[in-house]
Design a protein around this motif. Sequence first.
Motif, PDB file in Angstrom:
ATOM      1  N   ARG A 140      49.672  49.652  24.329  1.00  0.00           N
ATOM      2  CA  ARG A 140      48.213  49.749  24.453  1.00  0.00           C
ATOM      3  C   ARG A 140      47.570  48.374  24.616  1.00  0.00           C
ATOM      4  NH1 ARG A 140      44.678  53.727  20.836  1.00  0.00           N
ATOM      5  NH2 ARG A 140      46.049  55.144  21.928  1.00  0.00           N
ATOM      6  N   LYS A 141      48.121  47.354  23.971  1.00  0.00           N
ATOM      7  CA  LYS A 141      47.545  46.009  24.063  1.00  0.00           C
ATOM      8  C   LYS A 141      47.576  45.504  25.508  1.00  0.00           C
ATOM      9  CE  LYS A 141      47.869  41.370  22.153  1.00  0.00           C
ATOM     10  NZ  LYS A 141      48.586  40.478  21.234  1.00  0.00           N
ATOM     11  N   ILE A 142      48.690  45.674  26.169  1.00  0.00           N
ATOM     12  CA  ILE A 142      48.792  45.241  27.571  1.00  0.00           C
ATOM     13  C   ILE A 142      47.890  46.100  28.448  1.00  0.00           C
ATOM     14  CG2 ILE A 142      50.350  45.124  29.560  1.00  0.00           C
ATOM     15  CD1 ILE A 142      52.542  44.204  27.648  1.00  0.00           C
ATOM     16  N   PHE A 143      47.897  47.414  28.222  1.00  0.00           N
ATOM     17  CA  PHE A 143      47.044  48.320  28.986  1.00  0.00           C
ATOM     18  C   PHE A 143      45.575  47.900  28.871  1.00  0.00           C
ATOM     19  CE2 PHE A 143      44.414  52.237  28.894  1.00  0.00           C
ATOM     20  CZ  PHE A 143      44.606  52.676  30.193  1.00  0.00           C
ATOM     21  N   CYS A 144      45.120  47.663  27.660  1.00  0.00           N
ATOM     22  CA  CYS A 144      43.725  47.284  27.438  1.00  0.00           C
ATOM     23  C   CYS A 144      43.403  45.928  28.064  1.00  0.00           C
ATOM     24  CB  CYS A 144      43.411  47.280  25.946  1.00  0.00           C
ATOM     25  SG  CYS A 144      43.423  48.934  25.209  1.00  0.00           S
ATOM     26  N   SER A 145      44.341  45.005  27.966  1.00  0.00           N
ATOM     27  CA  SER A 145      44.144  43.684  28.550  1.00  0.00           C
ATOM     28  C   SER A 145      44.039  43.763  30.074  1.00  0.00           C
ATOM     29  CB  SER A 145      45.292  42.770  28.131  1.00  0.00           C
ATOM     30  OG  SER A 145      45.132  41.501  28.686  1.00  0.00           O
ATOM     31  N   GLN A 146      44.934  44.526  30.684  1.00  0.00           N
ATOM     32  CA  GLN A 146      44.893  44.696  32.146  1.00  0.00           C
ATOM     33  C   GLN A 146      43.590  45.386  32.567  1.00  0.00           C
ATOM     34  OE1 GLN A 146      46.810  43.499  34.436  1.00  0.00           O
ATOM     35  NE2 GLN A 146      48.608  42.891  33.307  1.00  0.00           N
ATOM     36  N   ALA A 147      43.222  46.437  31.850  1.00  0.00           N
ATOM     37  CA  ALA A 147      41.996  47.168  32.183  1.00  0.00           C
ATOM     38  C   ALA A 147      40.772  46.279  32.040  1.00  0.00           C
ATOM     39  CB  ALA A 147      41.873  48.399  31.285  1.00  0.00           C
ATOM     40  N   SER A 148      40.726  45.519  30.964  1.00  0.00           N
ATOM     41  CA  SER A 148      39.590  44.634  30.723  1.00  0.00           C
ATOM     42  C   SER A 148      39.471  43.583  31.822  1.00  0.00           C
ATOM     43  CB  SER A 148      39.739  43.973  29.354  1.00  0.00           C
ATOM     44  OG  SER A 148      38.614  43.203  29.055  1.00  0.00           O
ATOM     45  N   GLY A 149      40.599  42.997  32.194  1.00  0.00           N
ATOM     46  CA  GLY A 149      40.588  41.980  33.248  1.00  0.00           C
ATOM     47  C   GLY A 149      40.124  42.530  34.578  1.00  0.00           C
ATOM     48  N   PHE A 150      40.640  43.715  34.956  1.00  0.00           N
ATOM     49  CA  PHE A 150      40.240  44.261  36.256  1.00  0.00           C
ATOM     50  C   PHE A 150      38.800  44.758  36.231  1.00  0.00           C
ATOM     51  CE2 PHE A 150      39.729  47.292  39.664  1.00  0.00           C
ATOM     52  CZ  PHE A 150      40.118  46.497  40.739  1.00  0.00           C
ATOM     53  N   ALA A 151      38.380  45.419  35.171  1.00  0.00           N
ATOM     54  CA  ALA A 151      36.997  45.916  35.092  1.00  0.00           C
ATOM     55  C   ALA A 151      36.015  44.748  35.191  1.00  0.00           C
ATOM     56  CB  ALA A 151      36.785  46.696  33.802  1.00  0.00           C
ATOM     57  N   ASN A 152      36.358  43.630  34.558  1.00  0.00           N
ATOM     58  CA  ASN A 152      35.510  42.448  34.625  1.00  0.00           C
ATOM     59  C   ASN A 152      35.391  41.928  36.059  1.00  0.00           C
ATOM     60  OD1 ASN A 152      35.470  39.178  34.428  1.00  0.00           O
ATOM     61  ND2 ASN A 152      34.153  40.151  32.882  1.00  0.00           N
ATOM     62  N   ARG A 153      36.514  41.869  36.764  1.00  0.00           N
ATOM     63  CA  ARG A 153      36.490  41.403  38.154  1.00  0.00           C
ATOM     64  C   ARG A 153      35.814  42.417  39.070  1.00  0.00           C
ATOM     65  NH1 ARG A 153      41.440  39.868  36.607  1.00  0.00           N
ATOM     66  NH2 ARG A 153      42.485  41.617  37.578  1.00  0.00           N
ATOM     67  N   ALA A 154      36.006  43.703  38.794  1.00  0.00           N
ATOM     68  CA  ALA A 154      35.481  44.760  39.673  1.00  0.00           C
ATOM     69  C   ALA A 154      33.965  44.725  39.768  1.00  0.00           C
ATOM     70  CB  ALA A 154      35.948  46.129  39.177  1.00  0.00           C
ATOM     71  N   VAL A 155      33.318  44.220  38.752  1.00  0.00           N
ATOM     72  CA  VAL A 155      31.857  44.142  38.755  1.00  0.00           C
ATOM     73  C   VAL A 155      31.355  43.214  39.853  1.00  0.00           C
ATOM     74  CG1 VAL A 155      29.877  43.353  37.374  1.00  0.00           C
ATOM     75  CG2 VAL A 155      31.669  44.721  36.318  1.00  0.00           C
ATOM     76  N   SER A 156      32.124  42.183  40.152  1.00  0.00           N
ATOM     77  CA  SER A 156      31.650  41.149  41.080  1.00  0.00           C
ATOM     78  C   SER A 156      32.310  41.190  42.464  1.00  0.00           C
ATOM     79  CB  SER A 156      31.842  39.767  40.452  1.00  0.00           C
ATOM     80  OG  SER A 156      33.223  39.541  40.224  1.00  0.00           O
ATOM     81  N   ILE A 157      33.105  42.207  42.758  1.00  0.00           N
ATOM     82  CA  ILE A 157      33.711  42.297  44.086  1.00  0.00           C
ATOM     83  C   ILE A 157      33.066  43.434  44.872  1.00  0.00           C
ATOM     84  CG2 ILE A 157      35.913  41.284  43.371  1.00  0.00           C
ATOM     85  CD1 ILE A 157      37.100  44.104  43.239  1.00  0.00           C
ATOM     86  N   SER A 158      33.234  43.385  46.168  1.00  0.00           N
ATOM     87  CA  SER A 158      32.676  44.443  47.013  1.00  0.00           C
ATOM     88  C   SER A 158      33.501  45.719  46.865  1.00  0.00           C
ATOM     89  CB  SER A 158      32.686  44.000  48.483  1.00  0.00           C
ATOM     90  OG  SER A 158      34.026  43.940  48.955  1.00  0.00           O
ATOM     91  N   SER A 159      32.925  46.826  47.265  1.00  0.00           N
ATOM     92  CA  SER A 159      33.648  48.096  47.227  1.00  0.00           C
ATOM     93  C   SER A 159      34.848  48.064  48.166  1.00  0.00           C
ATOM     94  CB  SER A 159      32.720  49.255  47.600  1.00  0.00           C
ATOM     95  OG  SER A 159      31.770  49.453  46.577  1.00  0.00           O
ATOM     96  N   GLU A 160      34.729  47.362  49.273  1.00  0.00           N
ATOM     97  CA  GLU A 160      35.846  47.233  50.203  1.00  0.00           C
ATOM     98  C   GLU A 160      37.004  46.486  49.544  1.00  0.00           C
ATOM     99  OE1 GLU A 160      32.636  46.296  51.057  1.00  0.00           O
ATOM    100  OE2 GLU A 160      32.210  48.114  52.194  1.00  0.00           O
ATOM    101  N   THR A 161      36.684  45.428  48.810  1.00  0.00           N
ATOM    102  CA  THR A 161      37.716  44.669  48.110  1.00  0.00           C
ATOM    103  C   THR A 161      38.335  45.510  47.007  1.00  0.00           C
ATOM    104  OG1 THR A 161      36.611  42.582  48.623  1.00  0.00           O
ATOM    105  CG2 THR A 161      38.178  42.556  46.796  1.00  0.00           C
ATOM    106  N   LEU A 162      37.516  46.247  46.277  1.00  0.00           N
ATOM    107  CA  LEU A 162      38.043  47.116  45.232  1.00  0.00           C
ATOM    108  C   LEU A 162      39.031  48.114  45.836  1.00  0.00           C
ATOM    109  CD1 LEU A 162      36.346  48.611  42.205  1.00  0.00           C
ATOM    110  CD2 LEU A 162      37.635  50.123  43.671  1.00  0.00           C
ATOM    111  N   ALA A 163      38.675  48.703  46.964  1.00  0.00           N
ATOM    112  CA  ALA A 163      39.557  49.680  47.607  1.00  0.00           C
ATOM    113  C   ALA A 163      40.869  49.039  48.054  1.00  0.00           C
ATOM    114  CB  ALA A 163      38.853  50.327  48.793  1.00  0.00           C
TER     115      ALA A 163
END
Length: 185
Positions: A140-163
């Motif tokens: 769970r620690k790795i899962f949460c860390s990965q999710a937190s990192g990507f969610a943080n980046r996803a806020v500032s990238i375009s939808s095309e980049t997210l896809a």
Amino acid sequence: MLNQIFKSSTHPLRNGAVILAAGLAIAACTNSSMRSGQSALRPVFPAEAVVAAPSESATPASPQIIWALRSGLNVAALMCPEVSLKDDYNQMLKAHRSLLAQTHDLEQARYRQLYGREAEARQSAAMTRLYQSFANVIDRKIFCSQASGFANRAVSISSETLARQAQQALAALQPGAVELATNLD
């Protein structure tokens, strides 16, 4: 006594003694490269998860993969202790509302095409399996860390980049999730 067992080719304990001696020799070789107190069989876990930005694919991920990534981040936002993850997940939903709505509509249409009147029940069962796989991650620690990192980046990238990053981000979030997401049907 052991000397007699090894020299005798007919002694009943000879084969067991040879196997035991070989095992001890292998163990001695293995342990010689370790510091005292370490065990050769002790599992090694990373101290902290390495959260790297996913690379972009040349083509956007399928709606299945994008929706599975959103599902995984949703589970993480609900079960991980990081408050920033919850905030970033909610901001990601707003920032990529159009992409996620289109992905949802495409997934519903795909299920209707595949299953007709059973589409809603089949999709619900598939999403339950997907959510359960995220809720029952091994680390769970790795899962949460990965999710937190990507969610943080996803806020500032375009939808095309997210896809374009979705497939690699999903694979980093939970090994095997890409395969599961594409074989839910």
